[in-house]
Write a protein that holds these residues in place. Structure first.
Motif, PDB file in Angstrom:
ATOM      1  N   GLU A   1       0.836  -1.197   0.000  1.00 31.20           N
ATOM      2  CA  GLU A   1       0.000   0.000   0.000  1.00 31.20           C
ATOM      3  C   GLU A   1       0.875   1.252   0.000  1.00 31.20           C
ATOM      4  O   GLU A   1       2.077   1.212   0.282  1.00 31.20           O
ATOM      5  N   ARG A   2       0.239   2.394  -0.317  1.00 32.62           N
ATOM      6  CA  ARG A   2       0.967   3.653  -0.384  1.00 32.62           C
ATOM      7  C   ARG A   2       0.973   4.349   0.973  1.00 32.62           C
ATOM      8  O   ARG A   2       0.083   4.159   1.793  1.00 32.62           O
ATOM      9  N   ALA A   3       2.013   5.160   1.168  1.00 32.68           N
ATOM     10  CA  ALA A   3       2.147   5.913   2.416  1.00 32.68           C
ATOM     11  C   ALA A   3       2.741   7.281   2.109  1.00 32.68           C
ATOM     12  O   ALA A   3       3.363   7.492   1.061  1.00 32.68           O
ATOM     13  N   VAL A   4       2.542   8.197   3.038  1.00 33.86           N
ATOM     14  CA  VAL A   4       3.014   9.566   2.851  1.00 33.86           C
ATOM     15  C   VAL A   4       3.502  10.150   4.165  1.00 33.86           C
ATOM     16  O   VAL A   4       3.140   9.684   5.253  1.00 33.86           O
ATOM     17  N   GLN A   5       4.326  11.177   4.047  1.00 31.98           N
ATOM     18  CA  GLN A   5       4.605  12.090   5.142  1.00 31.98           C
ATOM     19  C   GLN A   5       4.089  13.456   4.718  1.00 31.98           C
ATOM     20  O   GLN A   5       4.397  13.923   3.615  1.00 31.98           O
ATOM     21  N   VAL A   6       3.299  14.078   5.578  1.00 31.19           N
ATOM     22  CA  VAL A   6       2.646  15.344   5.251  1.00 31.19           C
ATOM     23  C   VAL A   6       3.271  16.434   6.110  1.00 31.19           C
ATOM     24  O   VAL A   6       3.123  16.436   7.333  1.00 31.19           O
ATOM     25  N   GLU A   7       3.969  17.366   5.455  1.00 29.10           N
ATOM     26  CA  GLU A   7       4.758  18.385   6.147  1.00 29.10           C
ATOM     27  C   GLU A   7       4.035  19.734   6.160  1.00 29.10           C
ATOM     28  O   GLU A   7       3.510  20.178   5.132  1.00 29.10           O
ATOM     29  N   TYR A   8       4.052  20.382   7.300  1.00 30.12           N
ATOM     30  CA  TYR A   8       3.462  21.713   7.417  1.00 30.12           C
ATOM     31  C   TYR A   8       4.330  22.704   6.649  1.00 30.12           C
ATOM     32  O   TYR A   8       5.547  22.780   6.860  1.00 30.12           O
ATOM     33  N   ALA A   9       3.700  23.477   5.753  1.00 33.80           N
ATOM     34  CA  ALA A   9       4.437  24.406   4.897  1.00 33.80           C
ATOM     35  C   ALA A   9       3.634  25.689   4.696  1.00 33.80           C
ATOM     36  O   ALA A   9       3.114  25.954   3.609  1.00 33.80           O
ATOM     37  N   PRO A  10       3.493  26.520   5.728  1.00 31.05           N
ATOM     38  CA  PRO A  10       2.702  27.749   5.580  1.00 31.05           C
ATOM     39  C   PRO A  10       3.272  28.632   4.485  1.00 31.05           C
ATOM     40  O   PRO A  10       4.485  28.866   4.425  1.00 31.05           O
ATOM     41  N   TYR A  11       2.374  29.075   3.597  1.00 33.59           N
ATOM     42  CA  TYR A  11       2.762  29.866   2.427  1.00 33.59           C
ATOM     43  C   TYR A  11       3.827  29.163   1.584  1.00 33.59           C
ATOM     44  O   TYR A  11       4.641  29.801   0.915  1.00 33.59           O
ATOM     45  N   GLY A  12       3.834  27.840   1.639  1.00 33.29           N
ATOM     46  CA  GLY A  12       4.758  27.064   0.828  1.00 33.29           C
ATOM     47  C   GLY A  12       6.146  26.905   1.412  1.00 33.29           C
ATOM     48  O   GLY A  12       7.025  26.324   0.765  1.00 33.29           O
ATOM     49  N   GLN A  13       6.357  27.358   2.645  1.00 34.77           N
ATOM     50  CA  GLN A  13       7.681  27.280   3.269  1.00 34.77           C
ATOM     51  C   GLN A  13       7.754  26.045   4.175  1.00 34.77           C
ATOM     52  O   GLN A  13       7.099  25.998   5.218  1.00 34.77           O
ATOM     53  N   ALA A  14       8.545  25.064   3.781  1.00 36.79           N
ATOM     54  CA  ALA A  14       8.658  23.830   4.558  1.00 36.79           C
ATOM     55  C   ALA A  14       9.214  24.111   5.947  1.00 36.79           C
ATOM     56  O   ALA A  14      10.103  24.957   6.119  1.00 36.79           O
ATOM     57  N   THR A  15       8.681  23.404   6.941  1.00 33.59           N
ATOM     58  CA  THR A  15       9.094  23.609   8.332  1.00 33.59           C
ATOM     59  C   THR A  15       9.910  22.451   8.902  1.00 33.59           C
ATOM     60  O   THR A  15      10.476  22.570   9.988  1.00 33.59           O
ATOM     61  N   GLY A  16       9.930  21.314   8.202  1.00 33.54           N
ATOM     62  CA  GLY A  16      10.573  20.130   8.761  1.00 33.54           C
ATOM     63  C   GLY A  16       9.716  19.422   9.787  1.00 33.54           C
ATOM     64  O   GLY A  16      10.160  18.459  10.416  1.00 33.54           O
ATOM     65  N   LEU A  17       8.466  19.888   9.956  1.00 34.03           N
ATOM     66  CA  LEU A  17       7.539  19.301  10.929  1.00 34.03           C
ATOM     67  C   LEU A  17       6.375  18.656  10.187  1.00 34.03           C
ATOM     68  O   LEU A  17       5.746  19.290   9.328  1.00 34.03           O
ATOM     69  N   CYS A  18       6.093  17.424  10.520  1.00 34.32           N
ATOM     70  CA  CYS A  18       5.031  16.669   9.859  1.00 34.32           C
ATOM     71  C   CYS A  18       3.863  16.401  10.796  1.00 34.32           C
ATOM     72  O   CYS A  18       4.043  16.325  12.027  1.00 34.32           O
ATOM     73  N   ALA A  19       2.680  16.249  10.214  1.00 38.29           N
ATOM     74  CA  ALA A  19       1.548  15.742  10.983  1.00 38.29           C
ATOM     75  C   ALA A  19       1.923  14.347  11.475  1.00 38.29           C
ATOM     76  O   ALA A  19       2.429  13.525  10.701  1.00 38.29           O
ATOM     77  N   ALA A  20       1.686  14.073  12.741  1.00 43.02           N
ATOM     78  CA  ALA A  20       2.217  12.854  13.345  1.00 43.02           C
ATOM     79  C   ALA A  20       1.534  12.607  14.680  1.00 43.02           C
ATOM     80  O   ALA A  20       0.590  13.314  15.051  1.00 43.02           O
TER      81      ALA A  20
END
Length: 225
Positions: free
Chosen positions: A112-131
Motif C-alpha cells: 500500500e501507499r504511504a506519505v509524510q505530510v509536512e506543514y508548509a505555511p505559504y509554501g515554506q517547509a518547516t521540517g515538521l510533519c503531521a504525526a
C-alpha cells in the motif's frame, strides 16, 4: 530531480492513491497561492467533499513548533494553517527500506501507499510533519513532530481496509500495532460548532465494508500558481 518536482511527485502519490484520475478538473482548493500546486488539503468525508472540502487538516493557530496539535479547520485560501505538502510518498515497502516503518507494518501494508505530510505555511517547509508523539494508541491526538521521526510521522493510505469507500479512504498511522482494527485518523464532533477539534487516532471500526465517515478522508491538490 529538483526539489519542487520531488514535492509535486509526492503530492501525486496521495491523489493517485485516492483514485483522483480527474484531479486536474477539480475546483481550486483553499491552499494559499504561495503554496500552490505543492499543497494537499486533507479533509474529512463526514464534513466535506472533493467539490467542497469544507474543513481541512490544519495546524492549531499556525504555530510551527513540535507538539502543536493538528486540527480540522474551515478551509480558506487566505489561511496558511492548512498548507501541507506531501514531502515524501511511495509504497510502505519503500519506507521500510529506509528504516521509517517496522517489519510488522511492512509485512501487513507493504504493497500500500504511504506519505509524510509536512506543514508548509505559504509554501515554506518547516521540517515538521503531521504525526503522533509516541507509538499509536487509542485516542492519541495528532500533532506536529520532526519529519525525521520513524513510524509516527508516516501515514498509510489504507484503501484495502475500505475498498467500497473510494474515492475516500482511511489514513492509518504507520506506528500502529493493531492490524485488525488499525489506529486511523478520526474526527469527533462537528467542527462547524466546536472550535479547533483535534484529530485523534482511533481503532478502525466496521472495516472493511462499513468504515464510518468520520474515519474516512479525501485529499485535494492545491491551486495552480
Amino acid at each position: 530531480m529538483p526539489i519542487k518536482t520531488k514535492v509535486l511527485a509526492a503530492a501525486a502519490t496521495l491523489t493517485v492513491a485516492a483514485g483522483l484520475s480527474t484531479a486536474g478538473t477539480l475546483p481550486a482548493s483553499a491552499a494559499t497561492t504561495q503554496c500552490g500546486n505543492a499543497c494537499v488539503q486533507i479533509f474529512s468525508a463526514k464534513f466535506g467533499t472533493y467539490a467542497n472540502p469544507g474543513f481541512i487538516e490544519s495546524v492549531f493557530l499556525g504555530i510551527p513548533v513540535a507538539g502543536v496539535p493538528t486540527i480540522v479547520h474551515r478551509a480558506s485560501s487566505s489561511d496558511p494553517t492548512g498548507d501541507f505538502i506531501v514531502s515524501r510518498g511511495g509504497m510502505v515497502s519503500m519506507f521500510y527500506a529506509e528504516g521509517m516503518v517496522s517489519a510488522a507494518v511492512n509485512a501487513h501494508y507493504g504493497s500500500e501507499r504511504a506519505v509524510q505530510v509536512e506543514y508548509a505555511p505559504y509554501g515554506q517547509a518547516t521540517g515538521l510533519c503531521a504525526a503522533v508523539a509516541t507509538i499509536a494508541y487509542q485516542n492519541e491526538g495528532l500533532s506536529l513532530q520532526p519529519c525525521s521521526t520513524p513510524g509516527t510521522t508516516v501515514f498509510i493510505i489504507d484503501t484495502a481496509d475500505a475498498p467500497g469507500a473510494a474515492p475516500y479512504f482511511p489514513i492509518v498511522n504507520a506506528s500502529t500495532t493493531d492490524f485488525t482494527h488499525p489506529f486511523t485518523m478520526t474526527i469527533h464532533g462537528n467542527p462547524a460548532h466546536e472550535p479547533f477539534p483535534q484529530i485523534t487516532l482511533q481503532r478502525m471500526v466496521a472495516n472493511p465494508a462499513h468504515v464510518p465517515d468520520n474515519q474516512l478522508w479525501g485529499a485535494e491538490p492545491g491551486p495552480a500558481h
